[in-house]
Write a protein that holds these residues in place. Sequence first.
Motif, PDB file in Angstrom:
ATOM      1  N   SER A  21      -1.458   3.806  -4.491  1.00  0.00           N
ATOM      2  CA  SER A  21      -1.646   3.647  -3.102  1.00  0.00           C
ATOM      3  C   SER A  21      -0.423   4.265  -2.409  1.00  0.00           C
ATOM      4  O   SER A  21       0.800   3.935  -2.822  1.00  0.00           O
ATOM      5  N   GLU A  53     -10.883   0.273   0.757  1.00  0.00           N
ATOM      6  CA  GLU A  53     -10.196   1.229  -0.118  1.00  0.00           C
ATOM      7  C   GLU A  53     -11.135   2.185  -0.464  1.00  0.00           C
ATOM      8  O   GLU A  53     -11.142   3.521  -1.169  1.00  0.00           O
ATOM      9  N   HIS A  79      -2.057  -1.360  -6.956  1.00  0.00           N
ATOM     10  CA  HIS A  79      -2.674  -2.502  -6.634  1.00  0.00           C
ATOM     11  C   HIS A  79      -3.992  -2.597  -7.089  1.00  0.00           C
ATOM     12  O   HIS A  79      -4.730  -1.316  -7.518  1.00  0.00           O
ATOM     13  N   HIS A  99      -0.585   4.986   1.408  1.00  0.00           N
ATOM     14  CA  HIS A  99      -0.971   5.090   2.746  1.00  0.00           C
ATOM     15  C   HIS A  99      -0.462   3.752   3.629  1.00  0.00           C
ATOM     16  O   HIS A  99      -0.341   2.728   3.104  1.00  0.00           O
ATOM     17  N   HIS A 142       0.783  -1.235  -0.032  1.00  0.00           N
ATOM     18  CA  HIS A 142       0.051   0.008   0.091  1.00  0.00           C
ATOM     19  C   HIS A 142       0.873   1.199   0.066  1.00  0.00           C
ATOM     20  O   HIS A 142       0.491   2.446  -0.231  1.00  0.00           O
TER      21      HIS A 142
HETATM   22 MN    MN Z   1      -3.930   0.741  -0.887  1.00  0.00          MN
END
Ligand code: MN
Length: 259
Positions: free
Chosen positions: A192, A217, A169, A194, A159
Motif C-alpha cells: 500500500s 482497493e 494490509h 497511497h 495505507h
Molecule cells: Mn491500501
Amino acid sequence: MKRIAVIAVICALLFGCSAPRRAAHKAAPVIGITAGGVGQSRVGQAYIDAVCAAGGVPVILPIVTDAAAISDMLRRVDGVLMIGGEDIDPKYYGEAPIPELGEVNAARDTYEDILIHLCFGAGLPLLGICRGEQVINVILGGTLWQDIPAQVPQSKVCHKAPEGETAMHKVTVAEGSVLASMVGSGDFNVNSFHHQAVKDVAPGFKVTAVSEDGLVEAIERIDDVARIVAVQFHPEKMLADGDTTFLPLFKWLVAESQK
Ligand code: MN
C-alpha cells in the motif's frame, strides 16, 4: 553448384524455418504502458517486467496532450496498463483542492483523460494500478478521497508508510468478481503506497476488494462496453519482490488483449 547450394540455404532459411515458424505463432499482444513524470515520460521497470512475465510486448506510451497523437499511439497497441503516480487534479471530479492534496501533473491529467476516453470508446482492455485505478474511476464519473488521513480519520489501516518503507494490509476480494476469477476470493495481504482512494465508484463499475477500514482497493467493469480491472495496490512491486500472487492480473490483461 556452389551458387545453387547458397540459394538452397537461403531458401531453407527463409521458407524452411522463418516463415512457417512465424505463421505457427500468434503474435504476442502489445501492451501500452502509460508514462509519468514532469518534463519526462518515465515508467518504473517493475511494470515493464510484469508485462513481459505475463507474455505481453511492453511499449511505453509517452505523455502527449494532442488527442490525434494519442489516438495514433493507441491504434498500435492491443491493451493498456495505467501506472501509479501523482494526485489527479480534483477539478476532474468537481472539487476544490484541500490542503492535504499532493502534487498534481496537469499534462499527465490531460493525457490520461483523453487516453481513457479513447480506450473506453474503442473497447481496449485496461488494467489500472494505484493512480491508474483512481484516474480511471474519476474520468469515467467517480470521485476520490483527496487524502485518507484528513477525510477518513476513523481509518486505522496504514495505507502509506513513511518514505522508503512498505505498508502491508489485508484486503478482501469479493466472490464472483473477475478479480476473484484470477486470484480467488477472500483475504490477501497487499502492499500500500497511497494517501488517496476511490470514494464514489464510477457508474457501471463495482467494488471488488476492500481493506479492513472499508476503503476501496479494487474496482472493475466487465461488460460489452469495456474490459477494465483496476487495483489500488501495486502487484508489479509484489512480483518484483518474488510474490507471484497477482501475476494473474497481468496475464488477464495480456489474454484480453489477444482477443
Ligand atoms: Mn491500501
